[in-house]
Motif scaffolding. Structure first.
Motif, PDB file in Angstrom:
ATOM      1  N   HIS A   1      34.054  31.198  34.086  1.00  0.00           N
ATOM      2  CA  HIS A   1      34.397  31.441  32.881  1.00  0.00           C
ATOM      3  C   HIS A   1      34.189  33.010  32.549  1.00  0.00           C
ATOM      4  O   HIS A   1      33.410  33.414  32.822  1.00  0.00           O
ATOM      5  CB  HIS A   1      33.881  30.506  31.765  1.00  0.00           C
ATOM      6  CG  HIS A   1      34.499  29.308  31.624  1.00  0.00           C
ATOM      7  ND1 HIS A   1      34.101  28.342  30.780  1.00  0.00           N
ATOM      8  CD2 HIS A   1      35.432  28.471  32.546  1.00  0.00           C
ATOM      9  CE1 HIS A   1      34.625  27.044  30.789  1.00  0.00           C
ATOM     10  NE2 HIS A   1      35.610  27.247  31.948  1.00  0.00           N
ATOM     11  N   MET A   2      35.192  33.564  31.769  1.00  0.00           N
ATOM     12  CA  MET A   2      34.816  34.847  31.149  1.00  0.00           C
ATOM     13  C   MET A   2      34.009  34.824  29.912  1.00  0.00           C
ATOM     14  O   MET A   2      34.402  33.930  29.041  1.00  0.00           O
ATOM     15  CB  MET A   2      36.304  35.438  31.052  1.00  0.00           C
ATOM     16  CG  MET A   2      37.217  35.525  32.308  1.00  0.00           C
ATOM     17  SD  MET A   2      36.598  36.335  33.550  1.00  0.00           S
ATOM     18  CE  MET A   2      37.256  38.255  33.047  1.00  0.00           C
TER      19      MET A   2
ATOM     20  N   ALA B   1      33.621  39.426  31.490  1.00  0.00           N
ATOM     21  CA  ALA B   1      33.198  39.222  32.801  1.00  0.00           C
ATOM     22  C   ALA B   1      32.775  38.092  33.215  1.00  0.00           C
ATOM     23  O   ALA B   1      32.589  37.329  32.458  1.00  0.00           O
ATOM     24  CB  ALA B   1      31.836  40.111  33.345  1.00  0.00           C
ATOM     25  N   ARG B   2      33.193  37.523  34.491  1.00  0.00           N
ATOM     26  CA  ARG B   2      32.809  36.202  34.923  1.00  0.00           C
ATOM     27  C   ARG B   2      31.307  35.900  34.933  1.00  0.00           C
ATOM     28  O   ARG B   2      30.347  36.415  34.789  1.00  0.00           O
ATOM     29  CB  ARG B   2      33.157  35.866  36.160  1.00  0.00           C
ATOM     30  CG  ARG B   2      34.948  35.981  36.055  1.00  0.00           C
ATOM     31  CD  ARG B   2      35.433  35.401  37.502  1.00  0.00           C
ATOM     32  NE  ARG B   2      36.997  35.589  37.628  1.00  0.00           N
ATOM     33  CZ  ARG B   2      37.908  34.951  36.642  1.00  0.00           C
ATOM     34  NH1 ARG B   2      37.405  33.857  36.047  1.00  0.00           N
ATOM     35  NH2 ARG B   2      39.386  35.284  36.579  1.00  0.00           N
TER      36      ARG B   2
ATOM     37  N   ARG C   1      39.187  43.385  39.292  1.00  0.00           N
ATOM     38  CA  ARG C   1      39.950  42.879  38.174  1.00  0.00           C
ATOM     39  C   ARG C   1      39.985  41.347  38.319  1.00  0.00           C
ATOM     40  O   ARG C   1      40.152  40.759  37.242  1.00  0.00           O
ATOM     41  CB  ARG C   1      41.508  43.606  38.707  1.00  0.00           C
ATOM     42  CG  ARG C   1      41.641  44.810  38.113  1.00  0.00           C
ATOM     43  CD  ARG C   1      42.900  45.353  38.191  1.00  0.00           C
ATOM     44  NE  ARG C   1      43.707  45.430  39.488  1.00  0.00           N
ATOM     45  CZ  ARG C   1      43.618  46.550  40.120  1.00  0.00           C
ATOM     46  NH1 ARG C   1      42.872  47.589  39.707  1.00  0.00           N
ATOM     47  NH2 ARG C   1      44.117  46.587  41.485  1.00  0.00           N
ATOM     48  N   ALA C   2      39.743  40.933  39.428  1.00  0.00           N
ATOM     49  CA  ALA C   2      39.583  39.401  39.435  1.00  0.00           C
ATOM     50  C   ALA C   2      38.432  38.926  38.642  1.00  0.00           C
ATOM     51  O   ALA C   2      37.989  37.553  38.253  1.00  0.00           O
ATOM     52  CB  ALA C   2      39.645  38.658  40.660  1.00  0.00           C
ATOM     53  N   ALA C   3      37.354  39.627  38.553  1.00  0.00           N
ATOM     54  CA  ALA C   3      35.886  39.448  38.271  1.00  0.00           C
ATOM     55  C   ALA C   3      35.670  39.835  36.651  1.00  0.00           C
ATOM     56  O   ALA C   3      34.955  39.348  36.101  1.00  0.00           O
ATOM     57  CB  ALA C   3      34.808  39.830  38.925  1.00  0.00           C
ATOM     58  N   VAL C   4      36.225  40.934  36.109  1.00  0.00           N
ATOM     59  CA  VAL C   4      36.272  41.794  35.122  1.00  0.00           C
ATOM     60  C   VAL C   4      37.515  41.968  34.241  1.00  0.00           C
ATOM     61  O   VAL C   4      38.431  42.364  35.318  1.00  0.00           O
ATOM     62  CB  VAL C   4      35.233  42.816  34.976  1.00  0.00           C
ATOM     63  CG1 VAL C   4      33.831  42.434  35.724  1.00  0.00           C
ATOM     64  CG2 VAL C   4      35.948  43.895  35.688  1.00  0.00           C
TER      65      VAL C   4
END
Length: 202
Positions: free
Chosen positions: A66-67, A29-30, A135-138
């Motif tokens: 960052h993830m 996750a971000r 989906r853009a965040a996790v």
């Protein structure tokens, strides 16, 4: 049978640990979610509580875009819930507050701004696009709405690591951010990592 607050908190912590054990290093996750949780912790618990949460997660410097492994976030969240439970009506109150903060941070990010622009003030368009926003965040899971009316839906989440009460805060926050009024969100777990939410608004 009456279940005391301590027993309830213990059960909630154990559930978060089960979720953490189900995650792999590829489930990420971000950093904005980590930072949002630390903002809540800092506001209510001070610098010492923030340091404890960072230490448990093993992350000291956080880049919002960052993830990071969701397992580290679950460690941080469990510690935050233990520390803040007396102030926020137990584990559920903490998780709901953190979920609401996650929405604030997401909506203000470039990913969230794109989502809100696509929705163009429409709660239906927002919910239809929300799976893409996630989906853009996790890196994990599947999320989509099933429409039950013009201003109501059942929102489905599959293989998501946060409890239903956390996402109640997320969904409430994002619908209110788009301008929906009288928002109602009721979530329920259907399996450890699967949940469904009844949503309505005016």
């Amino acid at each position: 049978m009456h279940v005391g607050t301590e027993a309830s908190a213990s059960g909630a912590a154990w559930e978060l640990e089960l979720r953490r054990l189900a995650a792999s290093e590829e489930d990420t996750a971000r950093g904005m979610f980590f930072q949002g949780t630390l903002d809540v912790v800092g506001f209510l618990g001070g610098d010492g509580a923030v340091a404890r949460c960072k230490g448990v997660a093993g992350i000291w410097e956080i880049n919002p875009v960052h993830m990071y492994p969701i397992g580290k976030y679950l460690r941080m969240t469990t510690t935050a819930a233990r520390l803040l439970a007396p102030q926020l009506d137990g584990f559920e109150g903490v998780l709901r507050r953190i979920g609401t903060q996650a929405t604030v941070d997401f909506v203000s990010s470039m990913f969230g701004r794109d989502l809100m622009q696509t929705a163009n003030g429409s709660p239906r368009k927002l919910l239809q696009s929300l799976g893409d926003g996630y989906r853009a965040a996790v890196s994990y899971g599947e999320r989509y709405p099933l429409w039950t009316g013009e201003k109501s839906a059942r929102f489905i989440m599959r293989r998501d690591f946060m409890p239903a009460v956390y996402h109640e805060g997320v969904l409430l926050g994002v619908l209110e951010a788009i301008g929906a009024q009288n928002v109602r969100v009721y979530g329920r777990q259907v399996a450890l990592l699967d949940s469904e939410y009844e949503l309505s608004w005016s």
